[in-house]
Scaffold this motif. Structure first.
Motif, PDB file in Angstrom:
ATOM      1  N   LEU A  43     -22.527 -51.692-123.840  1.00 26.66           N
ATOM      2  CA  LEU A  43     -23.471 -51.036-124.745  1.00 26.66           C
ATOM      3  C   LEU A  43     -24.612 -51.947-125.178  1.00 26.66           C
ATOM      4  N   TRP A  44     -24.659 -53.189-124.658  1.00 33.02           N
ATOM      5  CA  TRP A  44     -25.671 -54.112-125.161  1.00 33.02           C
ATOM      6  C   TRP A  44     -27.104 -53.608-124.988  1.00 33.02           C
ATOM      7  N   PRO A  45     -27.443 -52.826-123.936  1.00 33.18           N
ATOM      8  CA  PRO A  45     -28.840 -52.371-123.870  1.00 33.18           C
ATOM      9  C   PRO A  45     -29.245 -51.538-125.078  1.00 33.18           C
ATOM     10  N   GLU A  46     -28.288 -50.819-125.683  1.00 28.82           N
ATOM     11  CA  GLU A  46     -28.624 -49.967-126.814  1.00 28.82           C
ATOM     12  C   GLU A  46     -29.028 -50.787-128.039  1.00 28.82           C
ATOM     13  N   ILE A  47     -28.473 -51.979-128.182  1.00 38.12           N
ATOM     14  CA  ILE A  47     -28.856 -52.829-129.308  1.00 38.12           C
ATOM     15  C   ILE A  47     -30.324 -53.210-129.187  1.00 38.12           C
TER      16      ILE A  47
END
Length: 367
Positions: A43-47
């Protein structure tokens, strides 16, 4: 408002013990760093998408300080510090770089040009020698090509005869110098029936062995000079265009847009029977299934069906009363190179070994 909603959704995925700041180190990957902050590293791209001040999430360098704090309900990510060396990769690229440069998958090999003979009728040859190729129509002196060797053919058996969408078991067959199957190495719990073996061919895996330069063309024979110290070259090796950039080193992890039916682990690299973290597996899905680089799957081992020997005293009765055991979660795999019907993936983390025919599901799947 949308940014705030997205941020609250991400907050629910933040690890309870996450650090407030982290200084990027040499050898780090975006996946590893996300694992320090998030319950779900993919999910890091969402951060970063929720924080427009970070222009490019791939341009994070050793020495940068990342902080994850909440101000007025919004996530704040700070990137500062000296820029040292190259930007960090999404995944441990060094683990897969040799593999990426050497293997490719094509749908058919029968129409590829092939090595018909070697200088001085050698059995094998290497850099500085010449080879004679048939089938290179339109070849020009000075043209560079890759010399590749067919290794295996990937396929799946159909659970229902003639139904290519209802896959049962994955299969891998070794190829001889003619690109034909020597014998079946179908990896399954039990031998495939004749009907299952004639399922669907997904592609032919080719290994790069050398680079050749066209010296001259005489009739239907093209003379190639072997340019580099690669692997040996032999009669039957195929010719393909030279790939200058066979892969993209920047990936954005994401779940599949839709889960292809029958998605499974097709094979483990180097002929191994099991795979663990940082090992490579082939998957029986590709771009035709909507799978691209960065697609993340969870991996599951299908639970066996067991007879109830506790309730019933005799074996025949217990065999009629079988109970299906729950599937076992194994870990996550991320696609780093995709072809029409086959993809290569890197096992990102796992709690159990991955085997051929293990099932692929949405990365957030719980059963």
């Amino acid at each position: 408002m949308l940014l705030t909603v997205a941020t609250y959704a991400i907050a629910a995925e933040v690890r309870n013990d996450h650090p407030t700041t982290y200084t990027v180190q040499r050898g780090d990957t975006l996946w590893d760093i996300a694992g320090r902050f998030l319950k779900k590293p993919w999910l890091w791209p969402e951060i970063w998408q929720a924080n427009p001040q970070v222009k490019n999430p791939h341009l994070i360098y050793p020495g940068d300080v990342l902080s994850l704090v909440y101000v007025n309900g919004r996530a704040q990510v700070r990137s500062d510090g000296p820029r040292v060396g190259e930007a960090i990769d999404t995944i441990p690229l060094s683990k897969i770089q040799p593999f990426l440069k050497q293997l490719t998958v094509v749908n058919e090999i029968k129409d590829l040009p092939y090595v018909l003979g070697l200088e001085e009728d050698r059995l094998l040859t290497s850099a500085g020698q010449v080879v004679y190729v048939r089938g290179m129509g339109g070849a020009q002196p000075g043209q560079l090509v890759s010399i590749v060797r067919p290794i295996v053919v990937y396929g799946v058996g159909a659970a229902v005869f003639g139904d290519d969408t209802n896959y049962s078991r994955a299969g891998v067959s070794q190829l001889n110098f003619r690109g034909k199957e020597d014998h079946h190495h179908w990896s399954s719990v039990e031998p495939l029936s004749k009907r299952e073996r004639h399922g669907k061919v997904l592609g032919y895996e080719l290994m790069r062995h050398a680079t050749g330069e066209v010296m001259r063309v005489q009739g239907e024979v093209t003379v190639l000079l072997l340019r580099d110290e690669g692997r040996d070259v032999r009669v039957g090796d195929r010719i393909m265009p030279l790939e200058t950039a066979p892969y993209d080193s920047r990936f954005m992890p994401h779940p599949p847009a839709s889960l292809p039916p029958g998605a499974k682990v097709l094979a483990v690299a180097d002929g191994d029977s099991i795979a663990g973290p940082n090992q490579i597996v082939a998957l029986n899905v590709g771009t035709r299934n909507g799978i691209d680089n960065g697609t993340v799957f969870s991996m599951w081992h299908e639970g066996p069906t067991r007879p109830d020997n506790v309730k019933w005293n005799d074996k025949l009765t217990s065999m009629r009363d079988k109970v299906e055991m729950p599937d076992d979660y194994l870990g996550h795999v991320m696609v780093f190179r995709s072809f029409d019907n086959v993809s290569y993936g890197l096992v990102m983390e796992s709690i159990r070994p991955t085997k051929v025919n293990d099932v692929l599901r949405h990365p957030d799947a719980t059963e």
